[in-house]
Design an enzyme around this catalytic site. Sequence first.
Site, PDB file in Angstrom:
ATOM      1  N   GLU A 181      43.079  32.733  42.324  1.00  0.00           N
ATOM      2  CA  GLU A 181      42.608  31.744  41.355  1.00  0.00           C
ATOM      3  C   GLU A 181      43.573  31.528  40.194  1.00  0.00           C
ATOM      4  OE1 GLU A 181      38.960  33.400  43.445  1.00  0.00           O
ATOM      5  OE2 GLU A 181      40.781  34.250  42.539  1.00  0.00           O
ATOM      6  N   PHE A 230      25.245  40.467  41.355  1.00  0.00           N
ATOM      7  CA  PHE A 230      26.501  40.486  42.100  1.00  0.00           C
ATOM      8  C   PHE A 230      27.388  39.331  41.660  1.00  0.00           C
ATOM      9  CE2 PHE A 230      28.945  39.164  45.933  1.00  0.00           C
ATOM     10  CZ  PHE A 230      29.764  40.288  46.007  1.00  0.00           C
ATOM     11  N   GLN A 231      28.613  39.661  41.316  1.00  0.00           N
ATOM     12  CA  GLN A 231      29.634  38.709  40.885  1.00  0.00           C
ATOM     13  C   GLN A 231      29.183  37.871  39.680  1.00  0.00           C
ATOM     14  OE1 GLN A 231      31.169  36.515  44.312  1.00  0.00           O
ATOM     15  NE2 GLN A 231      32.704  38.118  44.607  1.00  0.00           N
ATOM     16  N   LYS A 236      24.469  28.312  40.191  1.00  0.00           N
ATOM     17  CA  LYS A 236      24.320  27.931  41.600  1.00  0.00           C
ATOM     18  C   LYS A 236      23.075  27.088  41.817  1.00  0.00           C
ATOM     19  CE  LYS A 236      24.484  29.918  46.265  1.00  0.00           C
ATOM     20  NZ  LYS A 236      24.617  31.182  47.043  1.00  0.00           N
ATOM     21  N   MET A 261      64.459  40.494  31.265  1.00  0.00           N
ATOM     22  CA  MET A 261      64.379  40.365  29.811  1.00  0.00           C
ATOM     23  C   MET A 261      63.907  41.658  29.164  1.00  0.00           C
ATOM     24  SD  MET A 261      65.102  38.502  27.261  1.00  0.00           S
ATOM     25  CE  MET A 261      65.202  36.755  27.678  1.00  0.00           C
TER      26      MET A 261
END
Length: 566
Positions: A53, A115-116, A165, A477
């Site tokens: 993502e 969940f999630q 949802k 760097m």
Amino acid sequence: MSELKTGGQIIWESLISEKVDVVFGLPGGAILPTYDDLYKYNYPVHHVLVKHEQGAAHMADGYARATGNVGVCIATSGPGATNLVTGLATAYMDSTPLVAITGQVPRSLLGRDGFQEADIRAISMPVTKHNYLITDIRDLPAALKEAFYIARTGRPGPVLVDVCKCVQQATMEFSYPDDVDLPGYRPSRLSPNDEVIARVARMMNDANRPLIVAGQGVSMARAEAELRHLAEKANIPVATSLLGIGTFPATHPLSVSWGGMHGEAYCNYALQECDVLFAIGARLDDRLTGAFSTFAPKARIIHVDLDPAEMGKNLIIDTPVVADALLTLRALLPQIEPNEHPAWLAQINEWRSESVERDILTQETDELIAPYVMRQLWHATRQGDCTVVTDVGQHQMWEAQYFNHTKPRSLLTSGGLGTMGYALPAAIGAQMAKPDEEIWVIAGDGGFQMTMPELSTVVQERLPIKIAIINNGYLGMVRQWQDVFYNKRYVGTPLVNPDFVKIADAYGIPGRAVTNKEDVFDAIRQAQATDGPFLLDFQVEEFTNVYPMVAPGKSNADMIRREIAN
């Protein structure tokens, strides 16, 4: 007449109304109803499946920077949404218009650690211009309309819309709003005050050593032509910020390149010695200014910016101009008198000549060094007729120094946040936006591996992106800082790299390793002649440093510089 639509349909219908043609995303349970509606109703929005993502956010960012339009990314709840955060922060720091749509657990599970579940609204609040949590479908159309409006207006930035949802599955009669009603948010293309413009004109007309500093706000306002007209009318030299590269042609006689920590030395000297500094569309951050207390000590500073929060944030501003860059330049131009400034331009040219003497490309070496690669790439692309997307690190600075950009939006890079892993996914977004443009990724061997799986997306979308890896075997760097400030204690910076050509081959992308100077130009030509993507692994000298360098907290006048070759 309005129709009955699901929340998922409303999302796609809204994107179509906003003229969105591509979104970058990864599905998951909490956003699945919206994905299912994309399939069932065959919406004319192209979905690009990403491999992470973070890549989706950077792709939307690259699309937006390449076009000036709003980029769109989509993710599921929990880790899907949190993986967007680095990309949102990148867009926020660099004022990129972006809308992120995320799925969320059903309203009945909010706050129950389901969940999630992750409170992405709270998590993303510091790195978004605004965000929404939609728990009622009746709020969805207006929120989407507002999200695009907020993202693109005023000072652009990312907006997140988190949609439960159950909202995606619910139905309502839908019509997309014609306008927005945001009493607390009234952005406009602010016109400058007439008296302020008259004062600015007097200051610039009377200046003996004027200097313009252009930031990417000039490109956002599409004011490049007016900026050039101003500079040429009064013979005023033009510097840029890193993100402002391309707003003024680097090959123009009045260009003094870009300034700051790794900017050109002659530009930094001009910044320190000018008597009037006209900064437009640049936020004057620490990377440009060095120590705030020592920046442009002889100058009266004029600062033009759309965001009033930038006025006086870092520096004492003599004349703040809170206004649109294009409208400001158009108002200012008639009052600017033709001028010459021969002594000032001669002094800058003297500093420029001295910088050339220190240039590493003027020093004899048989080793393959990154600056040589950058200059050869510039020559091979018809002196910069392409778009370059860089990652962050030494290669980023060398690209800015040795690739002379002459057209707007031709350098896309993460300036404010300094996000490693930005280049490859952002280039995918830019290539989707401009399918006929020659687009080059320039990445270090460290940053490239952070988002390397998006090579699969390159192949999946059949994109002709060309990739140049500057492979020096270190986090370059950081290694340079260890070299200069930490007595060469190289802790955590040496890299054990894969064979990048073999990695590319595993994805079906041709590649070539380059170890000799004599092969650089031919390798670039081979990549350009290939119909499709191509990866070049430039295995460069390990310990070349970027110069000049302004140490943190030091003045731009106090640069660490490369010695003049004997």
